[in-house]
Design an enzyme around this catalytic site. Structure first.
Site, PDB file in Angstrom:
ATOM      1  N   HIS B  88       0.819  -1.222   0.000  1.00  0.00           N
ATOM      2  CA  HIS B  88       0.000   0.000   0.000  1.00  0.00           C
ATOM      3  C   HIS B  88       0.849   1.266   0.000  1.00  0.00           C
ATOM      4  O   HIS B  88       0.380   2.317  -0.429  1.00  0.00           O
ATOM      5  CB  HIS B  88      -1.029  -0.014   1.149  1.00  0.00           C
ATOM      6  CG  HIS B  88      -0.528   0.334   2.510  1.00  0.00           C
ATOM      7  ND1 HIS B  88      -0.112  -0.601   3.427  1.00  0.00           N
ATOM      8  CD2 HIS B  88      -0.385   1.522   3.140  1.00  0.00           C
ATOM      9  CE1 HIS B  88       0.249  -0.002   4.554  1.00  0.00           C
ATOM     10  NE2 HIS B  88       0.098   1.276   4.403  1.00  0.00           N
ATOM     11  N   ASN B 215      -9.175  -4.084   6.979  1.00  0.00           N
ATOM     12  CA  ASN B 215      -8.319  -2.969   7.357  1.00  0.00           C
ATOM     13  C   ASN B 215      -8.447  -2.691   8.861  1.00  0.00           C
ATOM     14  O   ASN B 215      -9.559  -2.600   9.377  1.00  0.00           O
ATOM     15  CB  ASN B 215      -8.746  -1.736   6.542  1.00  0.00           C
ATOM     16  CG  ASN B 215      -7.733  -0.620   6.598  1.00  0.00           C
ATOM     17  OD1 ASN B 215      -6.624  -0.782   7.101  1.00  0.00           O
ATOM     18  ND2 ASN B 215      -8.117   0.537   6.083  1.00  0.00           N
ATOM     19  N   ASP B 224       1.000  -7.710   2.311  1.00  0.00           N
ATOM     20  CA  ASP B 224       1.143  -6.275   2.038  1.00  0.00           C
ATOM     21  C   ASP B 224       2.629  -5.868   1.968  1.00  0.00           C
ATOM     22  O   ASP B 224       3.129  -5.176   2.839  1.00  0.00           O
ATOM     23  CB  ASP B 224       0.406  -5.486   3.132  1.00  0.00           C
ATOM     24  CG  ASP B 224       0.279  -4.009   2.782  1.00  0.00           C
ATOM     25  OD1 ASP B 224       0.823  -3.595   1.738  1.00  0.00           O
ATOM     26  OD2 ASP B 224      -0.364  -3.265   3.550  1.00  0.00           O
ATOM     27  N   ASN B 330      -9.356   4.564   4.023  1.00  0.00           N
ATOM     28  CA  ASN B 330      -8.443   4.395   5.140  1.00  0.00           C
ATOM     29  C   ASN B 330      -8.658   5.494   6.192  1.00  0.00           C
ATOM     30  O   ASN B 330      -8.735   5.226   7.390  1.00  0.00           O
ATOM     31  CB  ASN B 330      -7.011   4.457   4.584  1.00  0.00           C
ATOM     32  CG  ASN B 330      -6.042   3.635   5.385  1.00  0.00           C
ATOM     33  OD1 ASN B 330      -6.317   2.475   5.690  1.00  0.00           O
ATOM     34  ND2 ASN B 330      -4.918   4.230   5.736  1.00  0.00           N
ATOM     35  N   GLY B 655       2.658   6.093   9.076  1.00  0.00           N
ATOM     36  CA  GLY B 655       4.021   6.484   8.739  1.00  0.00           C
ATOM     37  C   GLY B 655       4.959   5.328   9.060  1.00  0.00           C
ATOM     38  O   GLY B 655       6.009   5.186   8.448  1.00  0.00           O
ATOM     39  N   ASN B 656       4.537   4.488  10.019  1.00  0.00           N
ATOM     40  CA  ASN B 656       5.282   3.256  10.317  1.00  0.00           C
ATOM     41  C   ASN B 656       4.968   2.160   9.299  1.00  0.00           C
ATOM     42  O   ASN B 656       5.540   1.077   9.370  1.00  0.00           O
ATOM     43  CB  ASN B 656       4.956   2.739  11.727  1.00  0.00           C
ATOM     44  CG  ASN B 656       5.855   3.310  12.801  1.00  0.00           C
ATOM     45  OD1 ASN B 656       5.387   3.914  13.758  1.00  0.00           O
ATOM     46  ND2 ASN B 656       7.161   3.148  12.619  1.00  0.00           N
ATOM     47  N   SER B 657       4.065   2.440   8.378  1.00  0.00           N
ATOM     48  CA  SER B 657       3.815   1.471   7.312  1.00  0.00           C
ATOM     49  C   SER B 657       5.129   1.164   6.612  1.00  0.00           C
ATOM     50  O   SER B 657       5.874   2.075   6.259  1.00  0.00           O
ATOM     51  CB  SER B 657       2.823   2.048   6.296  1.00  0.00           C
ATOM     52  OG  SER B 657       1.520   1.987   6.791  1.00  0.00           O
ATOM     53  N   PHE B 673       2.553  -3.320   8.686  1.00  0.00           N
ATOM     54  CA  PHE B 673       1.615  -2.714   7.719  1.00  0.00           C
ATOM     55  C   PHE B 673       0.320  -2.212   8.317  1.00  0.00           C
ATOM     56  O   PHE B 673      -0.442  -1.523   7.645  1.00  0.00           O
ATOM     57  CB  PHE B 673       1.331  -3.663   6.549  1.00  0.00           C
ATOM     58  CG  PHE B 673       0.446  -4.853   6.856  1.00  0.00           C
ATOM     59  CD1 PHE B 673       0.973  -6.008   7.416  1.00  0.00           C
ATOM     60  CD2 PHE B 673      -0.906  -4.831   6.549  1.00  0.00           C
ATOM     61  CE1 PHE B 673       0.165  -7.105   7.676  1.00  0.00           C
ATOM     62  CE2 PHE B 673      -1.726  -5.932   6.806  1.00  0.00           C
ATOM     63  CZ  PHE B 673      -1.178  -7.075   7.381  1.00  0.00           C
ATOM     64  N   ASP B 674       0.048  -2.485   9.579  1.00  0.00           N
ATOM     65  CA  ASP B 674      -1.242  -2.027  10.094  1.00  0.00           C
ATOM     66  C   ASP B 674      -1.251  -2.114  11.611  1.00  0.00           C
ATOM     67  O   ASP B 674      -0.344  -2.674  12.227  1.00  0.00           O
ATOM     68  CB  ASP B 674      -2.383  -2.885   9.520  1.00  0.00           C
ATOM     69  CG  ASP B 674      -3.730  -2.175   9.538  1.00  0.00           C
ATOM     70  OD1 ASP B 674      -3.776  -0.992   9.884  1.00  0.00           O
ATOM     71  OD2 ASP B 674      -4.740  -2.816   9.184  1.00  0.00           O
TER      72      ASP B 674
END
Lengths: 722, 722
Positions: B88, B215, B224, B330, B655-657, B673-674
Site C-alpha cells: 500500500h 483494514n 502487504d 483508510n 508512517g510506520n507502514s 503494515f497495520d
C-alpha cells in the site's frame, strides 16, 4: 444388506450397541429418550452422574420437568408450576401485556406475588409430555399396499383415529409424529395447560441485549430468560384463564444449581428441537444451498424493508409489528448464516459424494434392487417439486404473512371442514383445534395494521407477476388483478372495504356457516373464498407428493442407516419437535484462524459493548450494579466476577430455545437461547469443529433476581439462596 | 520544580535514567535513536542481543538501512539498493505503471531482472537519513525575545538558513523538526534518491487481501509488501530516472531472517511514525473526540459516495481514483476506530483528570506562576481556534482535494513566491521544491476526472453554504457563487472552460511569470487567483497562532514532563515523521470479553476467508499452492503450515507502514503494515491492553517469491535459501 434391513425393522434399538462400540462422531446427536439406555456407557464416560436408564421414560424425572412452551422449550423449576424459558420465547406474552402506558418490553416485569402475575395471550400454551409411544404398525397397516395420495390418506386416517382415541382423555392434546421420514411412527400425548401467566421478565435491553447484531454470535451477553407460571382449575385439570385457577403441580421440577460452570464440565440439555435436515438427499442439499436460502434471504430482507417503510419507528404500527419484525430478522440472519456455513463446508459436494458412496455401497448389498428403485422414484419426485418452487414459496407467503387475509382464509377453510365428519376434517381444523383458531382470531387485533399488510402483499405480488406465465394461479389473478397496477387498486379496495379488522366481526363470522361465508359481502372474505379452490388444489398435489415421499423415503433411510453402520456410526432421527436429549460439555470455540473464544462471558463484556444506543443500551440499574460489583454468591470463583452466558457443544436447533441445560447431577445450570453463527448450518450438516450452543448462565439470572431487579419470593420458591 | 526545569533544559538525556529505573509503562515509546543508549538496560532485559548504544547513530547499521519511502518507511535488504516496503505504500508506483492493457494492480509484477524493473512516478522519493542533530539554540536564539508571528518568523528564518546551508550539499534534502512541541529542534539531513523502480509486487488480491473489510483488523491475511530498488547516476549521486543509472549502494542493509516467529519473541521496529497527539491538552482531546472525528467521518463518507456515484465501477474514472478512494476509505475507517477507542477509554474524562492533576502538581512547584501563565495563554488560543473549525476544515479540503484546482492554486502561489528572494519564499515553494511541484503537476493526468472533481467540490460547497454568515469567505463566494444553485453553474463553467487538464498546458504555465498568471484567461487559474488573498489571509492568521503555540506549548510540556517524572515515567516526543525505534515482543491480544487472538496467522485463514468475491478473492495460483502444501523451508515448525501475518505490541502509528520488524539479532522478520482496530486510538492515547501492530511475516514473502510467483534472482540477491 439383509442384516441391515432386519435391523431397520427393529428401529432405534440397534443403534445403541453401535453407539456404545463404534467410533461415533463426538457429541453429535439429538437422541430420542428411548435411545439413551443404549448409549448409557457413552453418557457415563462423558461424565453423567445420574442413571441414563431413567431418562428413557419421559413421564419420570428429570424429563417430565421439560415442557413445550409456545414453539419452543421450557422447564418447571418449582413445585408450583413455575417455568423458566427464554425472553424471546415469552416475547409474545410480554408484548401482549404491554401498551404505551405500561411498556413491559422496555421496562421488564417483576410480579410482586402470585396475584400480580399477568395472563398470557389466550392461545399461548404449555404442553407437558405424558406419553411417547411407538405405534408404527398401527399407523402403517392400512397404508402398506397403497401409493401416493392413498398412502398418505391411510396414514392420515390411522393417525386421526389414534389422536381421537388418545384425546378422549380430556385436557390432553395428542399427535402422531414420524421418525426417519416415515419409517417409524410415535404417538405423543401432552397435557395442555391453557392458563399461563407472566411472572418475571428482564427489560428487553437485558433479555435481548445486542438484538440482531449479536444474534447467533459469540461472545454473548444476553439475559434471555423469562419466568412463567402454569395454572389449572381447582380440580387440577387444564382450564382457560380464571382468577380462581390454582398453580399447576408439575410431575417434576429441576433444581437450579448454585455451582460454578467451567470449561470442560459435563452438560446436557433436553428440549423440543424443531426440524433438522441432516438425512436429506443430495439434491435437497443442493436445492437448499443454491436456491432456497438465497431466495429466502432476498424475500425476508425485502419484507423487513416493507415493514420499516410502512410502520416507522414510534408509530402504533411499529409496536404492533415488533414481534413479527423480530421473527423476520431472525429468519433472515439464520438463512444468511446457514448459507455461509454450508458453503464453508462445501456441503453440496460433500453430501453429493456421501450419497454417491452410499449408493455404491447399496449396490453391493443383497436385494438392493428394490431399495434402489424406491430411491430413484423418490429422486424423481424431488426433482419435479423443484419446478414450481418460486411460485409455491410466494403463494405460501401470501396466505400466511398478512394477518387479515390469513384470518379470512382460516374462516373459509374452517367452514368447509365443518361440513365434514370431524374425523376426516383437515388437520388443524378439527373440533379440537377450534379454541386455538379462536385465540388466533382474537389476537390479530394487537398485531395488525392495514398499511403494513398492503405493503407486504404488494411486494409478494410484484414477485409473483414476474413468474413465467405457466406458473400463474388464476385465482390469485382474479383477486389481485393481473399486474402490479391492478393489484394496487385491488389491495386498496380490499383493505378499505373489509370489516375483519374488528375482533367481534371475526368472531361473529366464526360462528356462521359455510353458506353465509360463501356469500359474504366482506371483500376480504370474498378474496379468501375466491382463493380457496387454488389452495385446495395445490394442497391436494402436495399431499400426493408427501404420500409418495413418505412411502419411498424409508428406502433412502434404510440405505443411509446401513451405510452409516458400515462406517461404525449410529443414526438418530432428524429433529421433528419431539423431546430429545443431547449431551456433551462446556467448550471453547476456535471459529477461525488465530481466533479463540473462551466459553464463559462476564458482565465486563456488557460494559464493553454498552454504547447507550439500542441494542447495546444496558439499563442504568444493571450498569450501577455492575459498577458496584456486589456479586455475592453468584460470582464465579475463578473469574472473580459475575458470569453472563456460557457455551457448550450440545446438539441443538430451533425449538431448543428455552431448553434447560443441566449438569452431571441433572441440576439446571443454564437456559439455552442461541447457537453461534458458525453452527447455524448445523440444521443440515453437523460439524463438531463449529457446533456450539449459547446459554444464559443460571448464576446471571439469580444475580439479576437477587440484586438488580429483585424477586426474592421467587428465589425462595426455587429454594435458592439470596 | 527547579530540578524539573533544569532537567528539561538538557532535553532527552534525563529520560534515560528514569526509564531504566522507574516503573515505565510497559512497551510504550517511540524512542528517538539518541534515547536508546539511556534505556539500554530495558532493551537488554526485553531480549535485545545487539548493542543498544549502536542504535543511537542513524548513520550506522542497522538504522542506516531504514529509509523513508513515500510518506512511510522501508528498508534496504540487499547491497544493491533493493528496498522492501508495503504494497500500500508502493501502490501509487504500481498504479502509475498500470493500464487496462497491463494491470499490475490486478496481476502483480515480477521483474525478470534488473533491466525489467519499471520506473516509479517522477515525484516518488526514497530518503536516506544521514544526519539527525539537535540545534535548538541555533533555531531559537533570535526567537526568544519575540511573540506570535515574529516568534514564528524568527524560527522560520533560522530554520530556512539552516536548511539552505545543509542543502548546499547537492543531492540532499534537509529539514528542521521540532520535538516536544517547540521545546527542541533537530536538523534532519537526508539523501534524496529520485530514481526508484518497481521490482516485485504481489497481485492486489494478495497485497491487499481483505481490503477495507480487514483494514485495521486482526486476524489478518495480507501479503502487504512490495520490493523497489533505488538507482543513482554513474557517479553514485542521486539522479532523476535514466536507463544508464546504476543501483544505489546503501550504507547498510538488513538481512532477512529465516527463523520462526512465535508468541513472546523479542521484536523491534524502526521507522518514520507520522504524528501522535499523546501529549496534547485536555481541550484538544475533547475537540478531537467531540467534533473533529465525528465531522471527519461524515465528510469522508460523503466524499466516497460522491466518487462512487461519479466514477462507477469499470469506468476510466474509477481507475484514476482507485488510489484516492483507498486513501479516503483508510481515513474514514481510521477515524471511526479512533473515535470508538477514545470513547472506550473515556479519553475526554481521563485526559481532563490527568491534566487537572498535572496543574495541581504544578501549583505546588517553586516558580510555577510563569509556567501557568504560559499554559493559560495556550489554552485561550486553542479555544479561539475552535470557533472557526468547520470553516477551516472545508476550505482546506476545497484547496487540497480537487487535483485541478490544487494545481492552479499551486501555480499561482509559486508565481507569487518566485517574486521573493529564495530564502524568504514560503516553505514548499522554494527553488528546491520546484522539481517536486513539477512531478505533482505531471501526475495529475493519471488521477483526474472532471466529473469526480465537480461532485466533490459541490459537496464541500453545499456544506460551506450551511455555515453561519460570519464564517463565509468572500473570495469563495466570488468564485463559486453564493449558493448551491449558483455553484452548479460556476462549477460547470470552470471545468468546461479550463485547459489545465492538459499536462503540457500545466507545465507551460509553470514556466510563465506572475503577471501572465494574474491575467490568465483559463477559468481555473482565474479561480485560483481570486482565492489567493483568502488563502494568504488565513495562512497568516494560522502562522500567528502557530507562533504563539510554539512559544507557549513548551511550558505545558515542561509541566507534563515534570509531572510524569514525579510519577516515575519517561517521556518521548510525540511522533513527527522522524526516525524512531520501538521495542517489545510478539504478543497475543484479548480484545474483549471471552475473545483471544493468537499472534500468528496461517494460510488456512486465507482459505477460510476466500469467497471468490473481492476483497476475499485469493488468486488461483495462491489457492493451488496452499492446497499443494509445499511450504518447504518457510513452514512454521510448530504450526506445521505456512504463516502469513503476525502481531506484536510495538508502538506504531501512521508512517510506520513498511517499517522493518527485527528480531533480537536485528534480522528482518517482518514488515509492519497495520494496527489492530482496538489500537487505532493509540495516536492519542496508548493503552497496553489493546495496542498491537500487524506485520507481514517475512516467511510468507519468501514463500510467495519462492513457490507462488517466483523471483529466485531476488532471493539469491538477498542471500536467502530457496
Amino acid at each position: 444388506m439383509r442384516k441391515t434391513m432386519l435391523a431397520m425393522a427393529t428401529g432405534v434399538a440397534m443403534m445403541g450397541g453401535l453407539a456404545a462400540n463404534g467410533p461415533v462422531r463426538a457429541d453429535e446427536g439429538m437422541w430420542l429418550p428411548m435411545q439413551l439406555p443404549d448409549i448409557a456407557q457413552r453418557m457415563k464416560a462423558a461424565g453423567y452422574k445420574g442413571d441414563p436408564a431413567k431418562l428413557a421414560d419421559v413421564t419420570q424425572p428429570p424429563l417430565s420437568a421439560v415442557v413445550k412452551v409456545g414453539g419452543a422449550t421450557g422447564a418447571f423449576v418449582s413445585d408450583q408450576g413455575l417455568i423458566v424459558t427464554n425472553h424471546h420465547v415469552a416475547f409474545g406474552v410480554i408484548q401482549y401485556n404491554s401498551s404505551k402506558e405500561r411498556d413491559l418490553i422496555v421496562n421488564g416485569f417483576v410480579a410482586p406475588d402470585k396475584a400480580g402475575e399477568l395472563p398470557a395471550n389466550p392461545d399461548f400454551r404449555v404442553l407437558v409430555t405424558t406419553g411417547f409411544d411407538k405405534i408404527t404398525d398401527q399407523i402403517l397397516k392400512d397404508a402398506r399396499s397403497k401409493t401416493g395420495r392413498a398412502y398418505f390418506d391411510a396414514i392420515d386416517a390411522a393417525s386421526k383415529a389414534e389422536v381421537k382415541a388418545c384425546e378422549a382423555d380430556v385436557g390432553y392434546r395428542c399427535s402422531i409424529v414420524n421418525m426417519y421420514y416415515g419409517t417409524d411412527f410415535y404417538r405423543v400425548k401432552q397435557l395442555e395447560l391453557k392458563d399461563v401467566r407472566l411472572v418475571y421478565a428482564p427489560p428487553r435491553d437485558i433479555g435481548n441485549y445486542g438484538d440482531e447484531i449479536d444474534n447467533f454470535m459469540w461472545p454473548r451477553h444476553s439475559g434471555d430468560f423469562t419466568f412463567l407460571r402454569a395454572y389449572v382449575g381447582k380440580d387440577g385439570k387444564p382450564a382457560a384463564y380464571s382468577k380462581d385457577n390454582v398453580p399447576y403441580a408439575p410431575p417434576a421440577h429441576l433444581q437450579v444449581s448454585t455451582a460454578a460452570v467451567k470449561d470442560g464440565d459435563y452438560a446436557m440439555l433436553a428440549g423440543y428441537p424443531g426440524t433438522t435436515y441432516r438425512h436429506r438427499s443430495a439434491s435437497e442439499f443442493a436445492n437448499q444451498i443454491e436456491w432456497q436460502l438465497p431466495s429466502r434471504i432476498a424475500l425476508f430482507d425485502s419484507l423487513l424493508k416493507d415493514i420499516a417503510a410502512s410502520a416507522p419507528d414510534g408509530s402504533d404500527a411499529a409496536v404492533k409489528y415488533a414481534s413479527q419484525v423480530q421473527s423476520f430478522k431472525n429468519t433472515l440472519k439464520r438463512a444468511q448464516g446457514e448459507l455461509e456455513g454450508l458453503k464453508r463446508s462445501d456441503a453440496v459436494h460433500v453430501r453429493n459424494a456421501d450419497e454417491a458412496a452410499m449408493m455404491a455401497w447399496l449396490d453391493k448389498q443383497a436385494g438392493a434392487e428394490a431399495t434402489r428403485a424406491d430411491i430413484d422414484a423418490m429422486q424423481r419426485i424431488l426433482a419435479e417439486s423443484q419446478a414450481t418452487r418460486e411460485r409455491d414459496q410466494l403463494f405460501s407467503m401470501m396466505r400466511s404473512t398478512p394477518q387479515l387475509l390469513r384470518a379470512a382464509i382460516t374462516l373459509q377453510r374452517l367452514a368447509i371442514e365443518r361440513g365434514k365428519p370431524d374425523a376426516v376434517r383437515e388437520s388443524g381444523y378439527q373440533q379440537r383445534d377450534e379454541a386455538l383458531i379462536e385465540g388466533m382470531l382474537k389476537q390479530v387485533q394487537r398485531r395488525y395494521a392495514p398499511e403494513v399488510e398492503k405493503a407486504m402483499l404488494a411486494d409478494l405480488l410484484k414477485r409473483y407477476y414476474a413468474l413465467p406465465a405457466d406458473q400463474r394461479i388464476d385465482e390469485v389473478d382474479q383477486v389481485f388483478g393481473a399486474d402490479a397496477v391492478a393489484s394496487t387498486k385491488a389491495l386498496d379496495a380490499l383493505y378499505a372495504g373489509t370489516k375483519l379488522g374488528d375482533e367481534a366481526e371475526r368472531l361473529r363470522w366464526m360462528q356462521t356457516d359455510g353458506a353465509a361465508l360463501a356469500t359474504a359481502d366482506d371483500p376480504m372474505l370474498k378474496a379468501a373464498h375466491t382463493l380457496m379452490p387454488a389452495i385446495l388444489r395445490l394442497e391436494e398435489a402436495g399431499k400426493q407428493e408427501s404420500g409418495e415421499l413418505m412411502r419411498l423415503r424409508p428406502a433412502y433411510m434404510r440405505a443411509l442407516i446401513g451405510f452409516r453402520e458400515s462406517q461404525g456410526r449410529a443414526v438418530y432421527p432428524d429433529a421433528n419437535s419431539t423431546l430429545r436429549v443431547s449431551f456433551g460439555r462446556v467448550q471453547s470455540l476456535q471459529p477461525r484462524d488465530a481466533v479463540a473464544y473462551t466459553p464463559v462471558t462476564t458482565v465486563g463484556g456488557i460494559m464493553e459493548k454498552h454504547t447507550g444506543v439500542d441494542p447495546f443500551n444496558a439499563p442504568q440499574a444493571l450498569r450501577d450494579a455492575i459498577a458496584k460489583g456486589d456479586f455475592g454468591n453468584t460470582a464465579d470463583p475463578a473469574l472473580k466476577t459475575q458470569t453472563v452466558n456460557f457455551l457448550t457443544n450440545l446438539d441443538t436447533t430451533g425449538g431448543n430455545s428455552g431448553s434447560p441445560v443441566m449438569d452431571a447431577q441433572g441440576k439446571l445450570i443454564g437456559i439455552n437461547f442461541d447457537s453461534n453463527w458458525e453452527s447455524v448450518s448445523a440444521s443440515w450438516m453437523f460439524d463438531p469443529r463449529y457446533k456450539r450452543a449459547v446459554h444464559v448462565d443460571a448464576r446471571y439470572m439469580r444475580w439479576l433476581m437477587d440484586k438488580v431487579y429483585p424477586a426474592h419470593w421467587l428465589l425462595n420458591e426455587m429454594k435458592l439462596p439470596r
